[in-house]
Design a protein around this motif. Sequence first.
Motif, PDB file in Angstrom:
ATOM      1  N   ARG A 155       0.834  -1.215   0.000  1.00 48.99           N
ATOM      2  CA  ARG A 155       0.000   0.000   0.000  1.00 48.99           C
ATOM      3  C   ARG A 155       0.863   1.257   0.000  1.00 48.99           C
ATOM      4  N   TYR A 156       1.987   1.195   0.705  1.00 46.97           N
ATOM      5  CA  TYR A 156       2.927   2.314   0.676  1.00 46.97           C
ATOM      6  C   TYR A 156       3.369   2.613  -0.758  1.00 46.97           C
ATOM      7  N   VAL A 157       3.877   1.564  -1.422  1.00 43.66           N
ATOM      8  CA  VAL A 157       4.397   1.745  -2.780  1.00 43.66           C
ATOM      9  C   VAL A 157       3.275   2.139  -3.723  1.00 43.66           C
ATOM     10  N   GLY A 158       2.082   1.564  -3.537  1.00 42.49           N
ATOM     11  CA  GLY A 158       0.966   1.913  -4.405  1.00 42.49           C
ATOM     12  C   GLY A 158       0.548   3.363  -4.273  1.00 42.49           C
ATOM     13  N   ALA A 159       0.564   3.885  -3.044  1.00 40.86           N
ATOM     14  CA  ALA A 159       0.206   5.295  -2.857  1.00 40.86           C
ATOM     15  C   ALA A 159       1.217   6.220  -3.515  1.00 40.86           C
ATOM     16  N   LEU A 160       2.488   5.804  -3.567  1.00 32.88           N
ATOM     17  CA  LEU A 160       3.531   6.628  -4.168  1.00 32.88           C
ATOM     18  C   LEU A 160       3.695   6.354  -5.662  1.00 32.88           C
ATOM     19  N   THR A 161       2.949   5.400  -6.189  1.00 33.98           N
ATOM     20  CA  THR A 161       2.958   5.106  -7.628  1.00 33.98           C
ATOM     21  C   THR A 161       1.525   5.142  -8.119  1.00 33.98           C
ATOM     22  N   PRO A 162       0.955   6.333  -8.273  1.00 33.83           N
ATOM     23  CA  PRO A 162      -0.488   6.437  -8.537  1.00 33.83           C
ATOM     24  C   PRO A 162      -0.947   5.697  -9.786  1.00 33.83           C
ATOM     25  N   ASN A 163      -0.115   5.639 -10.825  1.00 35.78           N
ATOM     26  CA  ASN A 163      -0.555   4.968 -12.047  1.00 35.78           C
ATOM     27  C   ASN A 163      -0.674   3.462 -11.866  1.00 35.78           C
ATOM     28  N   LEU A 164      -0.062   2.909 -10.803  1.00 35.53           N
ATOM     29  CA  LEU A 164      -0.150   1.473 -10.542  1.00 35.53           C
ATOM     30  C   LEU A 164      -0.724   1.186  -9.157  1.00 35.53           C
ATOM     31  N   SER A 165      -1.359   2.171  -8.576  1.00 41.88           N
ATOM     32  CA  SER A 165      -1.888   1.989  -7.225  1.00 41.88           C
ATOM     33  C   SER A 165      -2.907   0.860  -7.134  1.00 41.88           C
ATOM     34  N   PRO A 166      -3.853   0.709  -8.099  1.00 42.98           N
ATOM     35  CA  PRO A 166      -4.809  -0.414  -7.979  1.00 42.98           C
ATOM     36  C   PRO A 166      -4.130  -1.779  -7.958  1.00 42.98           C
ATOM     37  N   SER A 167      -3.085  -1.959  -8.750  1.00 45.51           N
ATOM     38  CA  SER A 167      -2.420  -3.268  -8.785  1.00 45.51           C
ATOM     39  C   SER A 167      -1.769  -3.579  -7.438  1.00 45.51           C
ATOM     40  N   TYR A 168      -1.105  -2.600  -6.849  1.00 51.44           N
ATOM     41  CA  TYR A 168      -0.483  -2.827  -5.546  1.00 51.44           C
ATOM     42  C   TYR A 168      -1.536  -3.049  -4.463  1.00 51.44           C
ATOM     43  N   ARG A 169      -2.617  -2.316  -4.513  1.00 54.08           N
ATOM     44  CA  ARG A 169      -3.655  -2.479  -3.496  1.00 54.08           C
ATOM     45  C   ARG A 169      -4.372  -3.813  -3.650  1.00 54.08           C
ATOM     46  N   HIS A 170      -4.487  -4.312  -4.890  1.00 56.62           N
ATOM     47  CA  HIS A 170      -5.061  -5.649  -5.064  1.00 56.62           C
ATOM     48  C   HIS A 170      -4.175  -6.700  -4.402  1.00 56.62           C
ATOM     49  N   LEU A 171      -2.859  -6.552  -4.543  1.00 53.26           N
ATOM     50  CA  LEU A 171      -1.944  -7.482  -3.877  1.00 53.26           C
ATOM     51  C   LEU A 171      -2.090  -7.378  -2.359  1.00 53.26           C
ATOM     52  N   ALA A 172      -2.174  -6.158  -1.860  1.00 51.80           N
ATOM     53  CA  ALA A 172      -2.330  -5.983  -0.412  1.00 51.80           C
ATOM     54  C   ALA A 172      -3.635  -6.608   0.075  1.00 51.80           C
ATOM     55  N   LYS A 173      -4.679  -6.459  -0.708  1.00 50.92           N
ATOM     56  CA  LYS A 173      -5.968  -7.049  -0.330  1.00 50.92           C
ATOM     57  C   LYS A 173      -5.880  -8.569  -0.306  1.00 50.92           C
ATOM     58  N   SER A 174      -5.200  -9.157  -1.286  1.00 51.12           N
ATOM     59  CA  SER A 174      -5.043 -10.612  -1.319  1.00 51.12           C
ATOM     60  C   SER A 174      -4.215 -11.100  -0.136  1.00 51.12           C
ATOM     61  N   LEU A 175      -3.177 -10.338   0.221  1.00 50.85           N
ATOM     62  CA  LEU A 175      -2.383 -10.705   1.394  1.00 50.85           C
ATOM     63  C   LEU A 175      -3.212 -10.611   2.672  1.00 50.85           C
ATOM     64  N   ASP A 176      -4.097  -9.634   2.734  1.00 49.56           N
ATOM     65  CA  ASP A 176      -4.995  -9.551   3.883  1.00 49.56           C
ATOM     66  C   ASP A 176      -5.912 -10.765   3.947  1.00 49.56           C
ATOM     67  N   GLU A 177      -6.327 -11.259   2.780  1.00 57.20           N
ATOM     68  CA  GLU A 177      -7.185 -12.442   2.763  1.00 57.20           C
ATOM     69  C   GLU A 177      -6.458 -13.650   3.347  1.00 57.20           C
ATOM     70  N   VAL A 178      -5.205 -13.849   2.935  1.00 61.08           N
ATOM     71  CA  VAL A 178      -4.452 -15.005   3.447  1.00 61.08           C
ATOM     72  C   VAL A 178      -4.177 -14.838   4.939  1.00 61.08           C
ATOM     73  N   SER A 179      -3.800 -13.637   5.360  1.00 61.18           N
ATOM     74  CA  SER A 179      -3.529 -13.429   6.782  1.00 61.18           C
ATOM     75  C   SER A 179      -4.787 -13.622   7.620  1.00 61.18           C
ATOM     76  N   ALA A 180      -5.944 -13.237   7.072  1.00 66.23           N
ATOM     77  CA  ALA A 180      -7.195 -13.485   7.784  1.00 66.23           C
ATOM     78  C   ALA A 180      -7.504 -14.976   7.842  1.00 66.23           C
ATOM     79  N   MET A 181      -7.205 -15.702   6.762  1.00 65.39           N
ATOM     80  CA  MET A 181      -7.455 -17.135   6.752  1.00 65.39           C
ATOM     81  C   MET A 181      -6.565 -17.868   7.760  1.00 65.39           C
TER      82      MET A 181
END
Length: 665
Positions: free
Chosen positions: A156-182
């Motif tokens: 999420r840090y890198v995604g916020a500082l790379t606005p043109n690729l922010s959705p891709s980084y946030r999707h990865l962060a969301k997927s990591l949150d899914e695994v950590s929740a599991m």
Amino acid sequence: MSQQTPTSPLPVERSQAAVALDNLIRRHLRVSDPRDPEAISKALRERYVDERQALEQERSGLPFVPQRPIAISDPGIGSSDLELRQAKDDVDRDLQALMANASLKDIRAELHGWSTSIHQVVAEGTAAARFGMDPRQRDAAMSARRMLCGYARLARYVGALTPNLSPSYRHLAKSLDEVSAMILVLLGDAIANTGQGGARFLLQAPASELQGRRDAVIYALRNLIGTSQESYGPNDWPRGLVAYRQFVQRLEVSGHSDLRTLFEETYVARALDQLLHWSTAGTGEDLRALGSMSHILLERFRRLIMLAARLVDPESPPLAAYLSAIQLFLDAFEHGSSGARLLYIARPPIVFYGLYGMSGPDAPTARLIELVLERGRLANELDCYLGCNCSTEQVRCQIMLDKILYDVDRAIDLYALGSTNTQEPEQRAAAYGVLIDLLIDENEDWLGGKRKAVCPPASDVNNTALVATCEGLTCVTPASALDVSLRNIRDLLWWKGDHPVCNNGTPPLTRPWKLDAFKIQSQPAPITGYECISFKDLGQEVREVISAMIGSDPNLDIEHIAVVPPQALTTLIEHREVCRQMHQELCLQQAMEQGWVSLLRTMAPSCLRFNGNELTPTAALLAAAIDAVHIDQRCDQFKPDIPPHFETSLAGFTYWRDSEGGGES
């Protein structure tokens, strides 16, 4: 007079190997006389039940046909397995998408390092989570979850500082949150699948380590009573035998002669082996039975430790070793509910009543459930926060809010590993409530780096200069969905007391956060007390009270100050400890945040041209929270205080130099 015939015609051998073999037979076959063949034969038949039928058929002359075990069909894939498979697949796809992006070709090596490490952590964490009954595996799973949350925070840090690729980084962060929740869900499944019910008792040491702790008790006992087959040297004092003799005599005089059995190796081994038998069975019913009987079984050992205080003069190292080994064994059965709240994360709330406790979850567990739900709402709001806006102010806001999301995960971990025996995890989690309250404070302008000016009254709205300074930048719009979610999380972390004035519908505390007015005997004027304050204000209030108490003598410890009433001092000391715990938790977060800068310079080559200023508001927010709960400690790095050698000490006295080789003192 007839002479009793010995059980065995062989002479009794008392060598060390023979004694060890006899103790092994007593311990595992549970026979009183290891030389009685009938008792050993009966014990073997009871121990090996499966082979007893075959032996009886063979002894009767009947043919014995071995039976092949029936293959058990696969029970099928549960919902948790399907969700975990989907979460892992999401992580794989998001990592592949980032590595295949042409815009990130310059940092492909760094992304490959991410991919390798993330896959390894996911594999180790999910594998360990399936054995959540083992405390070591549970700790390994929680460690993996924390690492995955760290990668999500970095993405999420890198995604916020790379606005043109922010959705891709946030999707990865969301997927990591899914695994950590599991991982939390799998840990709860591991506890629930064993039929643990309310999971009120969980061992805090693996069974393999319990065996080692049991052996340490036996070895220390042998060393104490002189049966370790080691003779004393010509210049050695028999400290163990002297302490043993004094201890046994004083136990008889004090009326606790029943504890003398705890100095008999056979008795102690049988008592500890009984606990090991129940703890190594591995089923939930056995652990529930162990939890109901362990307190009574271990009560004698606890009494022995308590009575040993200053009972022997001089102090004896062998006695201290024996008591320490007993305490180490007892520690595995103390605070046995740590990790039991994980069950409530893995199971739906509708089955809490009846299946998982007669009275349902306690107040901290109920806050944990609400905290998990609010965390999901906050994450949804933050994923849509930045949108297409890539201004510097919005990026800084996104970074601060993502930091809050990461902190909420840490608070969830603290609550999940907490227990009913201690409130420290919840008190540490309250530190993140301080951060949230400072972030949404309308009088703070974290983007501008200064406090807002006081807004003019309605009659002076024409003063445009004053209105301009009043309207500072803010990251959270008041009364928005994001603001409501943050306030809900803050209120959950700020559990007030059970005082009727400050309860306000929040779950009650065991003790209210209330300190009535009190006074020091040497001072006629009372010091004003406080009640119903938030954790944000707790540090400042306690700091002022302590400063007033020791104003006459800065070197005076508050524990030694005479206070009227005396319970006010106890409450003040407890409040000080809470502030210290929150302070330490925030210091850990500050140290972690300072380590991001060098990595972000490499991973975030964006249009913003990262130069570190984007992290200034987050650092200022953390510093303000640390100052709010600061009492008498600083965020210092660990530096061991190594005592000087006698030669360097002598050189310091002789040559007036520092004992560790420094300059003149």
